[in-house]
Design a protein around this motif. Sequence first.
Motif, mmCIF file in Angstrom:
data_model
loop_
_atom_site.group_PDB
_atom_site.id
_atom_site.type_symbol
_atom_site.label_atom_id
_atom_site.label_comp_id
_atom_site.label_asym_id
_atom_site.label_seq_id
_atom_site.Cartn_x
_atom_site.Cartn_y
_atom_site.Cartn_z
ATOM 1 N N GLY A 16 69.449 130.658 40.056
ATOM 2 C CA GLY A 16 69.876 130.974 41.195
ATOM 3 C C GLY A 16 71.238 130.020 41.333
ATOM 4 O O GLY A 16 71.824 130.122 42.326
ATOM 5 N N LEU A 17 71.670 129.310 40.270
ATOM 6 C CA LEU A 17 73.106 128.681 40.304
ATOM 7 C C LEU A 17 74.033 129.598 40.275
ATOM 8 O O LEU A 17 73.999 130.658 39.547
ATOM 9 C CB LEU A 17 73.073 127.598 39.318
ATOM 10 C CG LEU A 17 71.834 126.542 39.568
ATOM 11 C CD1 LEU A 17 72.150 125.533 38.183
ATOM 12 C CD2 LEU A 17 72.100 125.674 40.557
ATOM 13 N N GLN A 18 75.142 129.350 40.937
ATOM 14 C CA GLN A 18 76.310 130.236 41.150
ATOM 15 C C GLN A 18 77.375 129.671 40.174
ATOM 16 O O GLN A 18 77.706 128.433 39.895
ATOM 17 C CB GLN A 18 76.875 130.028 42.484
ATOM 18 C CG GLN A 18 75.847 130.953 43.371
ATOM 19 C CD GLN A 18 76.448 130.993 44.887
ATOM 20 O OE1 GLN A 18 77.868 130.709 45.008
ATOM 21 N NE2 GLN A 18 75.662 131.737 45.646
ATOM 22 N N TYR A 19 78.104 130.459 39.462
ATOM 23 C CA TYR A 19 79.113 130.276 38.241
ATOM 24 C C TYR A 19 80.223 130.864 38.629
ATOM 25 O O TYR A 19 80.171 132.415 38.913
ATOM 26 C CB TYR A 19 78.661 130.352 36.908
ATOM 27 C CG TYR A 19 77.435 129.462 36.674
ATOM 28 C CD1 TYR A 19 77.579 128.105 36.067
ATOM 29 C CD2 TYR A 19 76.016 130.222 36.897
ATOM 30 C CE1 TYR A 19 76.381 127.460 35.723
ATOM 31 C CE2 TYR A 19 75.025 129.127 36.502
ATOM 32 C CZ TYR A 19 75.123 127.986 36.027
ATOM 33 O OH TYR A 19 74.120 127.240 35.672
ATOM 34 N N LYS A 20 81.622 130.538 38.477
ATOM 35 C CA LYS A 20 82.704 131.087 38.359
ATOM 36 C C LYS A 20 82.723 131.725 36.929
ATOM 37 O O LYS A 20 82.577 131.101 35.897
ATOM 38 C CB LYS A 20 84.025 130.333 38.798
ATOM 39 C CG LYS A 20 85.370 130.942 38.699
ATOM 40 C CD LYS A 20 86.324 130.164 38.814
ATOM 41 C CE LYS A 20 87.623 130.605 38.695
ATOM 42 N NZ LYS A 20 88.897 129.962 38.493
ATOM 43 N N CYS A 21 83.318 133.151 36.780
ATOM 44 C CA CYS A 21 83.711 133.874 35.563
ATOM 45 C C CYS A 21 84.996 133.035 35.208
ATOM 46 O O CYS A 21 86.226 133.870 35.566
ATOM 47 C CB CYS A 21 83.433 135.066 35.792
ATOM 48 S SG CYS A 21 81.912 136.029 36.164
#
Length: 111
Positions: free
Chosen positions: A78-83
């Motif tokens: 559920g964590l958000q990451y920048k590509c």
Amino acid sequence: MTFDDGVLKIYKVINIAETGMKPKYALKLKSKHYFGFETVGISRYYTALQENVQVSDVVHIWEDRKITSMDICILEDGLQYKCAFVQHVMDDGLKITRITLERLKEDYGIF
């Protein structure tokens, strides 16, 4: 090469504010992919630090050239990451996309 570490989702950042209002950003689903984790090498880690990028993980998926460094990735945790860095490469004769992920300081809402 395996893609058995789970399913990730790639999102596009969109402006959901009404016309003329202050921009308000949210995420819109672009695609889903089976993925595999890769080892973050020392040289990749320190090269990223020189560019002020904190590498969290590196993943690989079947090739998808629609993914860019402007997209956001959400793993099964559920964590958000920048590509942060997207590479389209050949590995053992297979076309894959390798994505270097940087953890976001502030999460977006999902549209």
